[in-house]
Design a protein around this motif. Sequence first.
Motif, PDB file in Angstrom:
ATOM      1  N   ILE A  21       5.151  47.539 -50.065  1.00 29.07           N
ATOM      2  CA  ILE A  21       6.152  47.280 -50.790  1.00 29.07           C
ATOM      3  C   ILE A  21       6.206  46.264 -51.571  1.00 29.07           C
ATOM      4  O   ILE A  21       6.686  46.367 -53.021  1.00 29.07           O
ATOM      5  CB  ILE A  21       7.445  46.999 -49.662  1.00 29.07           C
ATOM      6  CG1 ILE A  21       7.810  48.293 -48.716  1.00 29.07           C
ATOM      7  CG2 ILE A  21       8.779  46.516 -50.322  1.00 29.07           C
ATOM      8  CD1 ILE A  21       8.309  47.825 -47.659  1.00 29.07           C
ATOM      9  N   GLU A  22       5.570  45.095 -51.743  1.00 27.01           N
ATOM     10  CA  GLU A  22       5.252  44.047 -52.602  1.00 27.01           C
ATOM     11  C   GLU A  22       4.693  44.523 -53.673  1.00 27.01           C
ATOM     12  O   GLU A  22       4.828  44.083 -54.719  1.00 27.01           O
ATOM     13  CB  GLU A  22       4.674  42.858 -51.653  1.00 27.01           C
ATOM     14  CG  GLU A  22       4.845  41.548 -52.375  1.00 27.01           C
ATOM     15  CD  GLU A  22       6.127  41.152 -52.891  1.00 27.01           C
ATOM     16  OE1 GLU A  22       6.365  40.752 -53.919  1.00 27.01           O
ATOM     17  OE2 GLU A  22       7.161  41.358 -51.687  1.00 27.01           O
TER      18      GLU A  22
ATOM     19  N   SER B 291      13.120  47.842 -48.306  1.00 33.78           N
ATOM     20  CA  SER B 291      12.831  47.132 -47.108  1.00 33.78           C
ATOM     21  C   SER B 291      11.952  47.847 -45.754  1.00 33.78           C
ATOM     22  O   SER B 291      11.541  47.026 -45.120  1.00 33.78           O
ATOM     23  CB  SER B 291      14.175  46.464 -46.397  1.00 33.78           C
ATOM     24  OG  SER B 291      14.842  47.498 -46.008  1.00 33.78           O
ATOM     25  N   SER B 292      11.531  48.989 -46.311  1.00 33.08           N
ATOM     26  CA  SER B 292      11.015  49.965 -45.286  1.00 33.08           C
ATOM     27  C   SER B 292       9.839  50.999 -46.031  1.00 33.08           C
ATOM     28  O   SER B 292      10.398  51.189 -47.160  1.00 33.08           O
ATOM     29  CB  SER B 292      11.967  50.647 -44.402  1.00 33.08           C
ATOM     30  OG  SER B 292      12.485  51.799 -45.219  1.00 33.08           O
ATOM     31  N   GLN B 293       9.075  51.055 -45.253  1.00 35.99           N
ATOM     32  CA  GLN B 293       8.002  52.188 -46.015  1.00 35.99           C
ATOM     33  C   GLN B 293       8.943  53.506 -46.281  1.00 35.99           C
ATOM     34  O   GLN B 293       8.506  54.189 -47.204  1.00 35.99           O
ATOM     35  CB  GLN B 293       6.821  52.759 -45.015  1.00 35.99           C
ATOM     36  CG  GLN B 293       5.819  53.510 -45.486  1.00 35.99           C
ATOM     37  CD  GLN B 293       4.999  53.007 -46.410  1.00 35.99           C
ATOM     38  OE1 GLN B 293       4.915  51.845 -46.915  1.00 35.99           O
ATOM     39  NE2 GLN B 293       4.377  53.674 -47.430  1.00 35.99           N
TER      40      GLN B 293
ATOM     41  N   GLU C 213       8.856  55.194 -50.128  1.00 36.95           N
ATOM     42  CA  GLU C 213       8.452  56.745 -50.185  1.00 36.95           C
ATOM     43  C   GLU C 213       9.628  57.521 -50.929  1.00 36.95           C
ATOM     44  O   GLU C 213       9.518  58.238 -51.965  1.00 36.95           O
ATOM     45  CB  GLU C 213       8.059  57.457 -49.028  1.00 36.95           C
ATOM     46  CG  GLU C 213       6.746  56.737 -48.475  1.00 36.95           C
ATOM     47  CD  GLU C 213       6.434  57.513 -47.080  1.00 36.95           C
ATOM     48  OE1 GLU C 213       6.781  58.390 -46.823  1.00 36.95           O
ATOM     49  OE2 GLU C 213       5.467  56.826 -46.723  1.00 36.95           O
ATOM     50  N   LYS C 214      10.972  57.111 -50.483  1.00 38.60           N
ATOM     51  CA  LYS C 214      11.976  57.967 -51.187  1.00 38.60           C
ATOM     52  C   LYS C 214      12.174  57.311 -52.612  1.00 38.60           C
ATOM     53  O   LYS C 214      12.339  58.305 -53.664  1.00 38.60           O
ATOM     54  CB  LYS C 214      13.308  57.433 -50.271  1.00 38.60           C
ATOM     55  CG  LYS C 214      14.650  58.063 -51.065  1.00 38.60           C
ATOM     56  CD  LYS C 214      14.591  59.547 -51.003  1.00 38.60           C
ATOM     57  CE  LYS C 214      15.926  60.293 -51.587  1.00 38.60           C
ATOM     58  NZ  LYS C 214      15.872  61.677 -51.645  1.00 38.60           N
ATOM     59  N   LYS C 215      12.024  56.240 -53.070  1.00 33.31           N
ATOM     60  CA  LYS C 215      12.194  55.689 -54.212  1.00 33.31           C
ATOM     61  C   LYS C 215      10.891  56.442 -55.241  1.00 33.31           C
ATOM     62  O   LYS C 215      11.042  56.675 -56.297  1.00 33.31           O
ATOM     63  CB  LYS C 215      11.930  53.989 -54.315  1.00 33.31           C
ATOM     64  CG  LYS C 215      12.316  53.381 -55.527  1.00 33.31           C
ATOM     65  CD  LYS C 215      13.755  53.298 -55.690  1.00 33.31           C
ATOM     66  CE  LYS C 215      14.155  52.219 -56.647  1.00 33.31           C
ATOM     67  NZ  LYS C 215      15.547  52.827 -57.133  1.00 33.31           N
TER      68      LYS C 215
ATOM     69  N   LEU D  17      -0.505  56.613 -52.232  1.00 33.41           N
ATOM     70  CA  LEU D  17       0.543  56.969 -51.658  1.00 33.41           C
ATOM     71  C   LEU D  17       1.263  57.940 -52.765  1.00 33.41           C
ATOM     72  O   LEU D  17       2.242  59.180 -52.410  1.00 33.41           O
ATOM     73  CB  LEU D  17       1.430  55.649 -51.445  1.00 33.41           C
ATOM     74  CG  LEU D  17       2.975  55.963 -51.056  1.00 33.41           C
ATOM     75  CD1 LEU D  17       3.095  56.619 -49.582  1.00 33.41           C
ATOM     76  CD2 LEU D  17       3.667  54.525 -50.738  1.00 33.41           C
ATOM     77  N   TYR D  18       1.043  57.681 -53.971  1.00 34.12           N
ATOM     78  CA  TYR D  18       1.986  58.415 -54.963  1.00 34.12           C
ATOM     79  C   TYR D  18       1.295  59.811 -55.034  1.00 34.12           C
ATOM     80  O   TYR D  18       2.123  60.683 -55.034  1.00 34.12           O
ATOM     81  CB  TYR D  18       1.545  57.869 -56.426  1.00 34.12           C
ATOM     82  CG  TYR D  18       2.648  56.934 -56.843  1.00 34.12           C
ATOM     83  CD1 TYR D  18       3.595  57.317 -57.780  1.00 34.12           C
ATOM     84  CD2 TYR D  18       2.705  55.498 -56.583  1.00 34.12           C
ATOM     85  CE1 TYR D  18       4.634  56.474 -58.384  1.00 34.12           C
ATOM     86  CE2 TYR D  18       3.555  54.967 -57.038  1.00 34.12           C
ATOM     87  CZ  TYR D  18       4.562  55.192 -57.966  1.00 34.12           C
ATOM     88  OH  TYR D  18       5.622  54.338 -58.323  1.00 34.12           O
ATOM     89  N   LYS D  19       0.051  60.027 -54.803  1.00 36.68           N
ATOM     90  CA  LYS D  19      -0.539  61.382 -54.681  1.00 36.68           C
ATOM     91  C   LYS D  19       0.064  62.284 -53.490  1.00 36.68           C
ATOM     92  O   LYS D  19       0.234  63.286 -53.634  1.00 36.68           O
ATOM     93  CB  LYS D  19      -2.118  61.192 -54.634  1.00 36.68           C
ATOM     94  CG  LYS D  19      -2.594  60.761 -55.931  1.00 36.68           C
ATOM     95  CD  LYS D  19      -4.283  60.568 -55.620  1.00 36.68           C
ATOM     96  CE  LYS D  19      -5.077  60.055 -56.934  1.00 36.68           C
ATOM     97  NZ  LYS D  19      -6.081  59.614 -56.833  1.00 36.68           N
TER      98      LYS D  19
END
Length: 79
Positions: free
Chosen positions: A2-3, A19-21, A25-27, A72-74
């Motif tokens: 997140i940071e 504030s959460s994984q 992921e939604k963002k 994560l993006y992939k």
Amino acid sequence: MIEAYRKLWPNRSGAGKISSQEELEKKIQIELDDELTHPRVRKPKAEKLKLALRRIRESELPEEDKASLSALYKKIAER
């Protein structure tokens, strides 16, 4: 992670509120789907992914953060 996302997108609206994984992921999903752009000018998901990966690669983040964010993006793009 997140940071790292916050450092990558320091002026992005809502990045500071993550504030959460799950929220992260939604963002990223919203970003890749180009949901905040008018439908007639939206870019394809593949192009949005390419732009995000370039930004990650060219950032000053530590290599470990770059690798994690890129993965994560992939992963999210494949959904």
